[in-house]
Design an enzyme around this catalytic site. Structure first.
Site, short mmCIF file in Angstrom:
data_model
loop_
_atom_site.label_atom_id
_atom_site.label_comp_id
_atom_site.label_asym_id
_atom_site.label_seq_id
_atom_site.Cartn_x
_atom_site.Cartn_y
_atom_site.Cartn_z
N HIS A 173 9.46 4.88 10.27
CA HIS A 173 8.20 5.29 9.63
C HIS A 173 8.36 6.59 8.84
CE1 HIS A 173 4.11 5.79 8.67
NE2 HIS A 173 3.63 6.28 9.80
N HIS B 171 9.14 -2.03 -0.17
CA HIS B 171 7.99 -1.60 0.63
C HIS B 171 7.40 -2.82 1.31
CE1 HIS B 171 3.96 -0.04 1.61
NE2 HIS B 171 4.55 1.14 1.63
N ARG C 181 3.10 6.69 -5.92
CA ARG C 181 3.46 7.99 -5.34
C ARG C 181 4.84 8.42 -5.82
NH1 ARG C 181 2.81 6.67 0.87
NH2 ARG C 181 4.11 4.94 0.11
N ASP D 193 9.56 7.57 -0.85
CA ASP D 193 10.65 8.29 -0.21
C ASP D 193 11.87 8.43 -1.11
OD1 ASP D 193 9.36 8.61 2.38
OD2 ASP D 193 9.55 6.45 2.53
N ARG E 70 -0.63 13.66 6.51
CA ARG E 70 -1.25 12.45 7.06
C ARG E 70 -2.51 12.77 7.88
NH1 ARG E 70 0.53 7.23 7.00
NH2 ARG E 70 1.09 7.93 4.90
N ARG F 286 -8.82 -3.72 21.72
CA ARG F 286 -8.23 -4.50 22.81
C ARG F 286 -7.91 -5.91 22.34
NH1 ARG F 286 -5.81 -6.95 26.22
NH2 ARG F 286 -5.92 -6.63 28.49
#
EC number: 2.3.3.1
Length: 466
Positions: A301, A347, A356, A402, A428, A448
């Site tokens: 991540h 990605h 970005r 990145d 973030r 849940r």
């Protein structure tokens, strides 16, 4: 506005227009973010309630066996308000693309990049803020920035071999002592007031994060030198770079851009989903965000930009700094044929060049066009996508965020790669905490989902096929 654009379908165009105008009037007339939220939330609660009453049983999608074994990839299972990731357009923050945010969000005096305060205001309200509203937010965060003494002591006593992300997570967890939500919940606060306390905690946490992050940096890489004091006249990013020890105005501009574009990427990524999940248990924002940071620390991540830099450095070491296109193609093919990937390309969702990446490329073209590492990144941008298309395996051959961020940080002297994920984490916070406020405002319940064993799934499939 983004919160109310669908109101016409449920309330009629005329009534929806009134809601939009009322919200815009509130936004224009107040610099207090909480007051504006207090006006927006009842309207959005009404809209969501009406939508669920009318369409609550509507089927949204199908779930396949591959989705269950494949990390729930592509499964529609969350409501996340602050951003949406379009495979072809990239991220949209409350409906606004990154180029639109760069154009419309307020900037620092003499600056060209958007202020993260403006992005946070947009994520929370769905509205582009005024300069006065952004200035209010900068000053509000400056007021809330001081760290409690036990967290300072904790940070100063961590061993130097403890990873920066571990320090960040531990310090944020310890800040839970300051949670107004946790105290109010223990005293039996009405659930309709949850969002107000989550708002207060989120504002406090965002304000304190640059101090925590800067202290980690100074302790690890600057011999424990002081971070100095917050200047209430400066914006959030400028105070952060000052505390880190960087005085270059261009680096501060880069930090404003970096903290803006890394802030949110819809709700299914590990850090966003983690904060949403943990927050659904009514854990306070400090605990929810600390959990998110433990997810961000995972190599799949938050470590990708480090992997890009390691690969670029190895590339330069093996083929030289001034490499021809032909030699670069050979090196890329050797990388792929050895079973490895080209870091920074592809990605999970995007099918075009990550916007970005594009805005960072534009920053580099403006401020560091002759930097050797940037020139290599630009050269790869011309070559790698065609090779990946020729190979035929990649669904997305285009660069992601990145592929560029580490190179920019290195250029301005921040060479400590282990620290980069901390910057990602500070950014973030803007997205996941904005969503956490709305999750409590809209009364989202404990998450849940139902799990199944492989045997149970096989029996289920057999019963369907039989």
């Amino acid at each position: 506005m983004a919160l109310l654009t669908a109101a016409a379908r449920l309330f009629g165009a005329k009534n929806a227009s009134c809601l939009v105008l009322a919200a815009r009037h509130a936004s224009a007339s107040s610099t207090n973010l909480k007051d504006i939220l207090a006006d927006l939330i009842p309207k959005e609660q009404t809209r969501v309630k009406a939508f669920r009453q009318q369409h609550g049983k509507t089927v949204v999608g199908q779930i396949t066996v591959d989705m269950m074994y494949g990390g729930m990839r592509g499964m529609k299972g969350l409501v996340y308000e602050t951003s949406v990731l379009d495979p072809d357009e990239g991220i949209r923050f409350r409906g606004y693309s990154i180029p639109e945010c760069q154009k419309l969000l307020p900037k620092a005096k003499g600056g060209e990049e958007p202020l993260p305060e403006g992005l946070f205001w947009l994520l929370v309200t769905g509205q582009i803020p005024t300069e006065e509203q952004v200035s209010w937010l900068s000053q509000e965060w400056a007021k809330r920035a001081a760290l409690p003494s036990h967290v300072v002591t904790m940070l100063d006593n961590f061993p130097t071999n403890l990873h920066p992300m571990s320090q960040l997570s531990a310090a944020v967890t310890a800040l839970n002592s300051e949670s107004t939500f946790a105290r109010a919940y223990s005293e039996g606060i009405n659930r309709t007031k949850y969002w107000e306390l989550i708002y207060e905690d989120s504002m406090d946490l965002i304000a304190k994060l640059p101090c925590v992050a800067a202290k980690i940096y100074r302790n690890l890489y600057r011999e424990g030198s002081s971070i100095g004091a917050i200047d209430p006249k400066l914006d959030w990013s400028h105070n952060f770079t000052n505390m880190l020890g960087y005085t270059d105005a261009q680096f501060t501009e880069l930090m404003r851009l970096y903290l803006t574009i890394h802030s949110d990427h819809e709700g299914g990524n590990v850090s966003a989903h983690t904060s949403h999940l943990v927050g659904s248990a009514l854990s306070d924002p400090y605990l929810s965000f600390a959990a998110a940071m433990n997810g961000l620390a995972g190599p799949l991540h938050g470590l990708a930009n480090q992997e890009v830099l390691v690969w670029l450095t190895q590339l330069q070491k093996e083929v030289g700094k001034d490499v021809s296109d032909e030699k670069l193609r050979d090196y890329i093919w050797n990388t792929l044929n050895s079973g490895r990937v080209v870091p920074g390309y592809g990605h999970a969702v995007l099918r075009k060049t990550d916007p970005r990446y594009t805005c960072q490329r534009e920053f580099a073209l403006k401020h560091l066009p002759q930097d050797p590492m940037f020139k290599l990144v630009a050269q790869l941008y011309k070559i790698v996508p065609n090779i990946l298309l020729e190979q035929g395996k990649a669904k997305n051959p285009w660069p992601n965020v990145d592929a560029h961020s580490g190179v920019l940080l290195q250029y301005y002297g921040m060479t400590e790669m282990n620290y980069y994920t901390v910057l990602f984490g500070v950014s973030r916070a803007l997205g996941v905490l904005a969503q956490l406020i709305w999750s409590r405002a809209l009364g989202f319940p404990l998450e849940r989902p139902k799990s199944m064993s492989t045997d149970g799934l096989m029996k289920f499939v057999d019963s369907k096929s039989g």
